[in-house]
Write an enzyme that holds these catalytic residues in place. Structure first.
Site, PDB file in Angstrom:
ATOM      1  N   THR A 123       3.160 -48.806  45.056  1.00  0.00           N
ATOM      2  CA  THR A 123       3.890 -49.996  45.482  1.00  0.00           C
ATOM      3  C   THR A 123       3.045 -51.265  45.376  1.00  0.00           C
ATOM      4  OG1 THR A 123       4.820 -51.022  47.474  1.00  0.00           O
ATOM      5  CG2 THR A 123       3.184 -49.338  47.836  1.00  0.00           C
ATOM      6  N   ASP A 124       3.734 -52.403  45.294  1.00  0.00           N
ATOM      7  CA  ASP A 124       3.010 -53.684  45.306  1.00  0.00           C
ATOM      8  C   ASP A 124       2.463 -54.019  46.699  1.00  0.00           C
ATOM      9  OD1 ASP A 124       5.404 -54.300  46.589  1.00  0.00           O
ATOM     10  OD2 ASP A 124       6.001 -55.895  45.212  1.00  0.00           O
ATOM     11  N   GLU A 125       2.902 -53.284  47.731  1.00  0.00           N
ATOM     12  CA  GLU A 125       2.462 -53.609  49.103  1.00  0.00           C
ATOM     13  C   GLU A 125       0.969 -53.365  49.307  1.00  0.00           C
ATOM     14  OE1 GLU A 125       4.840 -52.606  52.384  1.00  0.00           O
ATOM     15  OE2 GLU A 125       6.709 -52.916  51.303  1.00  0.00           O
ATOM     16  N   TYR A 150       2.055 -48.196  56.460  1.00  0.00           N
ATOM     17  CA  TYR A 150       2.616 -47.672  55.197  1.00  0.00           C
ATOM     18  C   TYR A 150       1.768 -48.126  54.007  1.00  0.00           C
ATOM     19  CZ  TYR A 150       5.446 -47.729  50.940  1.00  0.00           C
ATOM     20  OH  TYR A 150       5.868 -47.592  49.636  1.00  0.00           O
ATOM     21  N   LYS A 154      -0.498 -45.897  51.323  1.00  0.00           N
ATOM     22  CA  LYS A 154      -0.284 -45.888  49.871  1.00  0.00           C
ATOM     23  C   LYS A 154      -1.554 -46.360  49.147  1.00  0.00           C
ATOM     24  CE  LYS A 154       2.968 -45.083  47.791  1.00  0.00           C
ATOM     25  NZ  LYS A 154       3.519 -43.789  47.249  1.00  0.00           N
ATOM     26  N   LYS A 189      16.773 -49.597  54.421  1.00  0.00           N
ATOM     27  CA  LYS A 189      16.053 -50.697  53.769  1.00  0.00           C
ATOM     28  C   LYS A 189      16.980 -51.908  53.698  1.00  0.00           C
ATOM     29  CE  LYS A 189      12.701 -47.757  52.939  1.00  0.00           C
ATOM     30  NZ  LYS A 189      12.413 -47.014  51.737  1.00  0.00           N
ATOM     31  N   PRO A 205      20.955 -57.499  60.470  1.00  0.00           N
ATOM     32  CA  PRO A 205      19.783 -58.015  61.181  1.00  0.00           C
ATOM     33  C   PRO A 205      18.762 -58.606  60.215  1.00  0.00           C
ATOM     34  CG  PRO A 205      19.717 -55.608  61.081  1.00  0.00           C
ATOM     35  CD  PRO A 205      20.942 -56.035  60.327  1.00  0.00           C
ATOM     36  N   GLY A 275       3.206 -58.289  61.693  1.00  0.00           N
ATOM     37  CA  GLY A 275       2.383 -58.316  60.463  1.00  0.00           C
ATOM     38  C   GLY A 275       3.198 -58.473  59.194  1.00  0.00           C
ATOM     39  N   HIS A 276       4.365 -59.083  59.298  1.00  0.00           N
ATOM     40  CA  HIS A 276       5.317 -59.181  58.177  1.00  0.00           C
ATOM     41  C   HIS A 276       4.705 -59.907  56.964  1.00  0.00           C
ATOM     42  CE1 HIS A 276       9.901 -59.881  57.385  1.00  0.00           C
ATOM     43  NE2 HIS A 276       9.286 -59.326  56.359  1.00  0.00           N
TER      44      HIS A 276
HETATM   45  P1  NAD Z   1      12.457 -42.165  50.008  1.00  0.00           P
HETATM   46  O1  NAD Z   1      11.965 -42.301  51.406  1.00  0.00           O
HETATM   47  O2  NAD Z   1      13.867 -42.479  49.691  1.00  0.00           O
HETATM   48  O3  NAD Z   1      12.192 -40.670  49.482  1.00  0.00           O
HETATM   49  C1  NAD Z   1      11.008 -39.971  49.740  1.00  0.00           C
HETATM   50  C2  NAD Z   1      11.240 -38.501  49.349  1.00  0.00           C
HETATM   51  O4  NAD Z   1      10.013 -37.795  49.557  1.00  0.00           O
HETATM   52  C3  NAD Z   1      12.295 -37.802  50.215  1.00  0.00           C
HETATM   53  O5  NAD Z   1      13.134 -37.021  49.404  1.00  0.00           O
HETATM   54  C4  NAD Z   1      11.471 -36.909  51.140  1.00  0.00           C
HETATM   55  O6  NAD Z   1      12.163 -35.751  51.564  1.00  0.00           O
HETATM   56  C5  NAD Z   1      10.290 -36.583  50.241  1.00  0.00           C
HETATM   57  N1  NAD Z   1       9.083 -36.215  51.006  1.00  0.00           N
HETATM   58  C6  NAD Z   1       8.552 -36.863  52.076  1.00  0.00           C
HETATM   59  N2  NAD Z   1       7.455 -36.217  52.513  1.00  0.00           N
HETATM   60  C7  NAD Z   1       7.277 -35.161  51.683  1.00  0.00           C
HETATM   61  C8  NAD Z   1       6.296 -34.122  51.619  1.00  0.00           C
HETATM   62  N3  NAD Z   1       5.295 -34.066  52.494  1.00  0.00           N
HETATM   63  N4  NAD Z   1       6.400 -33.207  50.636  1.00  0.00           N
HETATM   64  C9  NAD Z   1       7.434 -33.250  49.742  1.00  0.00           C
HETATM   65  N5  NAD Z   1       8.390 -34.189  49.774  1.00  0.00           N
HETATM   66  C10 NAD Z   1       8.304 -35.150  50.729  1.00  0.00           C
HETATM   67  O7  NAD Z   1      11.454 -43.044  49.147  1.00  0.00           O
HETATM   68  P2  NAD Z   1      11.729 -43.957  47.861  1.00  0.00           P
HETATM   69  O8  NAD Z   1      12.159 -45.287  48.287  1.00  0.00           O
HETATM   70  O9  NAD Z   1      12.542 -43.185  46.902  1.00  0.00           O
HETATM   71  O10 NAD Z   1      10.227 -44.102  47.305  1.00  0.00           O
HETATM   72  C11 NAD Z   1       9.690 -43.111  46.435  1.00  0.00           C
HETATM   73  C12 NAD Z   1       8.260 -43.506  46.070  1.00  0.00           C
HETATM   74  O11 NAD Z   1       8.243 -44.772  45.447  1.00  0.00           O
HETATM   75  C13 NAD Z   1       7.327 -43.621  47.271  1.00  0.00           C
HETATM   76  O12 NAD Z   1       6.073 -43.097  46.920  1.00  0.00           O
HETATM   77  C14 NAD Z   1       7.243 -45.113  47.536  1.00  0.00           C
HETATM   78  O13 NAD Z   1       6.001 -45.448  48.113  1.00  0.00           O
HETATM   79  C15 NAD Z   1       7.353 -45.654  46.124  1.00  0.00           C
HETATM   80  N6  NAD Z   1       7.932 -47.008  45.999  1.00  0.00           N
HETATM   81  C16 NAD Z   1       9.125 -47.304  46.615  1.00  0.00           C
HETATM   82  C17 NAD Z   1       9.681 -48.576  46.429  1.00  0.00           C
HETATM   83  C18 NAD Z   1      11.006 -48.949  47.086  1.00  0.00           C
HETATM   84  O14 NAD Z   1      11.395 -50.112  47.013  1.00  0.00           O
HETATM   85  N7  NAD Z   1      11.731 -48.027  47.692  1.00  0.00           N
HETATM   86  C19 NAD Z   1       9.036 -49.513  45.634  1.00  0.00           C
HETATM   87  C20 NAD Z   1       7.814 -49.166  45.022  1.00  0.00           C
HETATM   88  C21 NAD Z   1       7.285 -47.906  45.215  1.00  0.00           C
HETATM   89  O1  DAU Z   2       7.530 -53.719  47.770  1.00  0.00           O
HETATM   90  C1  DAU Z   2       7.777 -52.365  47.595  1.00  0.00           C
HETATM   91  C2  DAU Z   2       8.171 -51.763  48.913  1.00  0.00           C
HETATM   92  O2  DAU Z   2       9.467 -52.249  49.215  1.00  0.00           O
HETATM   93  C3  DAU Z   2       8.162 -50.244  48.919  1.00  0.00           C
HETATM   94  O3  DAU Z   2       6.854 -49.801  48.731  1.00  0.00           O
HETATM   95  C4  DAU Z   2       8.697 -49.691  50.244  1.00  0.00           C
HETATM   96  O4  DAU Z   2       8.806 -48.284  50.174  1.00  0.00           O
HETATM   97  C5  DAU Z   2      10.056 -50.292  50.498  1.00  0.00           C
HETATM   98  O5  DAU Z   2      10.501 -49.880  51.770  1.00  0.00           O
HETATM   99  C6  DAU Z   2      10.021 -51.817  50.422  1.00  0.00           C
HETATM  100  O6  DAU Z   2       9.296 -52.384  51.536  1.00  0.00           O
HETATM  101  P1  DAU Z   2       9.800 -53.704  52.287  1.00  0.00           P
HETATM  102  O7  DAU Z   2       9.246 -53.698  53.653  1.00  0.00           O
HETATM  103  O8  DAU Z   2       9.578 -54.919  51.456  1.00  0.00           O
HETATM  104  O9  DAU Z   2      11.392 -53.390  52.261  1.00  0.00           O
HETATM  105  P2  DAU Z   2      12.515 -53.509  53.380  1.00  0.00           P
HETATM  106  O10 DAU Z   2      13.813 -53.259  52.705  1.00  0.00           O
HETATM  107  O11 DAU Z   2      12.178 -52.732  54.592  1.00  0.00           O
HETATM  108  O12 DAU Z   2      12.430 -55.048  53.754  1.00  0.00           O
HETATM  109  C7  DAU Z   2      12.666 -56.051  52.767  1.00  0.00           C
HETATM  110  C8  DAU Z   2      12.547 -57.396  53.459  1.00  0.00           C
HETATM  111  O13 DAU Z   2      13.654 -57.531  54.367  1.00  0.00           O
HETATM  112  C9  DAU Z   2      11.303 -57.558  54.313  1.00  0.00           C
HETATM  113  O14 DAU Z   2      10.907 -58.928  54.285  1.00  0.00           O
HETATM  114  C10 DAU Z   2      11.768 -57.205  55.717  1.00  0.00           C
HETATM  115  C11 DAU Z   2      13.201 -57.697  55.735  1.00  0.00           C
HETATM  116  N1  DAU Z   2      14.151 -56.960  56.585  1.00  0.00           N
HETATM  117  C12 DAU Z   2      14.200 -55.607  56.454  1.00  0.00           C
HETATM  118  C13 DAU Z   2      15.091 -54.855  57.232  1.00  0.00           C
HETATM  119  C14 DAU Z   2      15.127 -53.359  57.131  1.00  0.00           C
HETATM  120  C15 DAU Z   2      15.009 -57.636  57.437  1.00  0.00           C
HETATM  121  O15 DAU Z   2      14.970 -58.883  57.525  1.00  0.00           O
HETATM  122  N2  DAU Z   2      15.881 -56.900  58.205  1.00  0.00           N
HETATM  123  C16 DAU Z   2      15.937 -55.542  58.146  1.00  0.00           C
HETATM  124  O16 DAU Z   2      16.759 -54.941  58.891  1.00  0.00           O
END
Ligand code: NAD
Ligand code: DAU
Length: 339
Positions: A123-125, A150, A154, A189, A205, A275-276
């Site tokens: 992730t970019d985080e 988180y 990562k 999310k 929210p 810590g947003h």
């Molecule tokens: P998600 O939470 O939707 O899915 C995670 C999956 O991993 C689930 O199916 C869960 O059951 C499985 N899992 C969790 N712990 C496990 C374990 N110990 N062993 C086996 N399986 C396990 O997540 P996502 O949003 O699909 O993200 C997938 C990957 O991409 C993550 O590594 C995340 O850090 C990365 N990523 C996500 C985003 C985003 O915006 N969602 C962006 C960039 C990178």
């Molecule tokens: O940048 C990549 C990351 O993006 C991934 O690595 C993470 O797995 C994924 O969860 C996501 O993280 P963020 O924290 O950026 O995503 P989230 O959707 O939780 O929040 C997006 C923005 O919206 C962030 O500024 C927080 C805000 N937010 C989020 C929620 C859930 C709100 O304002 N209200 C909310 O209820």
């Protein structure tokens, strides 16, 4: 090729499995997933009868589980993770167990299995936060500065993956991607929560002033980018993935309201995330120039497709907004705002 996808029952993993089976029809694909609250076998209902698809329930942190699954595997694509920042603030422990210990156990097993490629999805985080009024972007040279449990977990996993390349010559690649949205995203999310709340006529929210910025990428474009790194990327290298499109949370929510023809009184400003991180932005020049990847979907078109998907698949997400989800929602949105 035999491909093992970890975390394939989650949001991006399940989109990736659909993508890979469509685009690499001769490969055998194993989905290895623990099925946490975020893992949902229904995401893959349509491929269960495909002879090239196999599901194994297991935990990447348990070496016995993963060793067996890795037999004869050529390529590992590691999506498995705890992925939600807010949950990592409420309880960091599972993030360390899966994202750090799990990655290490998986790396050890991958060495033993002599895999030809270990691709780590990150992730970019890990890079921290950018200022709101700047044109700076993260790239492959940016120093790590994770700021949530988180992000820290990562970052640790990325360092481990790189260390296994240097120390043991495990053939790795890493991608660091911006925020994804699209079908099959668990409704916690920002975008999936906003759409599903609105479809239930609830408010959205918005944390703090709502002016936090993310670089929203449609999930299919992320899957195509990972494919290009696996098939054309250079061993040992990292590639940043993003769409070069700064969008504030409030702009994203207003767009969803517009698509659903709803009014702005559905926005509810709530207590900020501790810590947003103010802004994330990715410079994706390397993957574009070296591998020829580019995003196919612009934000508005992809958001329209996503809203339509959630409208047409109420059965899928309504079941997920169950008692466990309600408990989480209470902790995250109701109790936190009372203190
Ligand atoms: P998600 O939470 O939707 O899915 C995670 C999956 O991993 C689930 O199916 C869960 O059951 C499985 N899992 C969790 N712990 C496990 C374990 N110990 N062993 C086996 N399986 C396990 O997540 P996502 O949003 O699909 O993200 C997938 C990957 O991409 C993550 O590594 C995340 O850090 C990365 N990523 C996500 C985003 C985003 O915006 N969602 C962006 C960039 C990178
Ligand atoms: O940048 C990549 C990351 O993006 C991934 O690595 C993470 O797995 C994924 O969860 C996501 O993280 P963020 O924290 O950026 O995503 P989230 O959707 O939780 O929040 C997006 C923005 O919206 C962030 O500024 C927080 C805000 N937010 C989020 C929620 C859930 C709100 O304002 N209200 C909310 O209820």
């Amino acid at each position: 090729m035999k491909v093992l996808v970890t975390g394939g029952a989650g949001f991006i993993g399940s989109n990736f499995i659909h993508y890979w089976l469509d685009n690499h029809s001769n490969d055998h694909l194993i989905n290895f997933d623990k099925l946490t609250y975020a893992g949902n076998p229904e995401n893959l209902e349509d491929v269960t009868s495909n002879p090239n698809y196999e599901f194994i329930k297991g935990d990447i942190a348990q070496s016995a589980d993963i060793k067996e699954a890795l037999e004869g595997v050529d390529i590992v694509v590691n999506f498995a993770a705890e992925s939600h920042v807010d949950r990592s603030i409420l309880d960091p422990a599972p993030f360390i167990l899966t994202n750090v210990v799990g990655t290490q156990v998986l790396l050890d097993a991958a060495i033993q299995a002599k895999v030809k490629r270990f691709h780590h999805v990150s992730t970019d985080e890990v890079f921290g936060a950018l200022e709101l009024n700047s044109d700076k972007k993260f790239n492959e040279e940016t120093n790590y500065n994770p700021r949530s449990p988180y992000a820290a977990s990562k970052a640790a996993s990325d360092h481990l993956v790189r260390a296994y390349f240097t120390t043991y010559q495990l053939p790795i690649t890493i991608t660091n991607c911006s925020n994804n949205f699209g079908p099959y995203q668990y409704p916690e999310k920002l975008i999936s929560l906003a759409i599903t709340n609105l479809l239930e006529n609830k408010k959205v929210p918005v944390y703090g002033d709502g002016l936090y910025v993310r670089d929203w990428l449609y999930v299919e474009d992320h899957c195509a980018a990972i494919d290009s790194v696996i098939t054309k990327g250079k061993i040992g290298e990292t590639y940043c993935i993003g769409i070069d499109n700064d969008i504030s949370n409030i702009q994203a929510i207003k767009k969803i309201l517009e698509i659903l023809e709803m009014k702005e009184d559905k926005i509810e400003y709530v207590k900020d995330r501790p810590g947003h991180d103010r802004r994330y932005a990715i410079d994706a020049t390397k993957i574009k120039k070296e591998l020829g990847w580019k995003p196919k979907f612009d934000f508005e078109t992809a958001l329209g497709k996503t809203v339509t998907w959630y409208k047409e698949n109420k059965n899928w997400w309504q079941k997920l907004r169950n008692k466990n989800f309600e408990n989480y929602y209470q902790k995250q949105y109701i109790l936190r705002n009372e203190t």
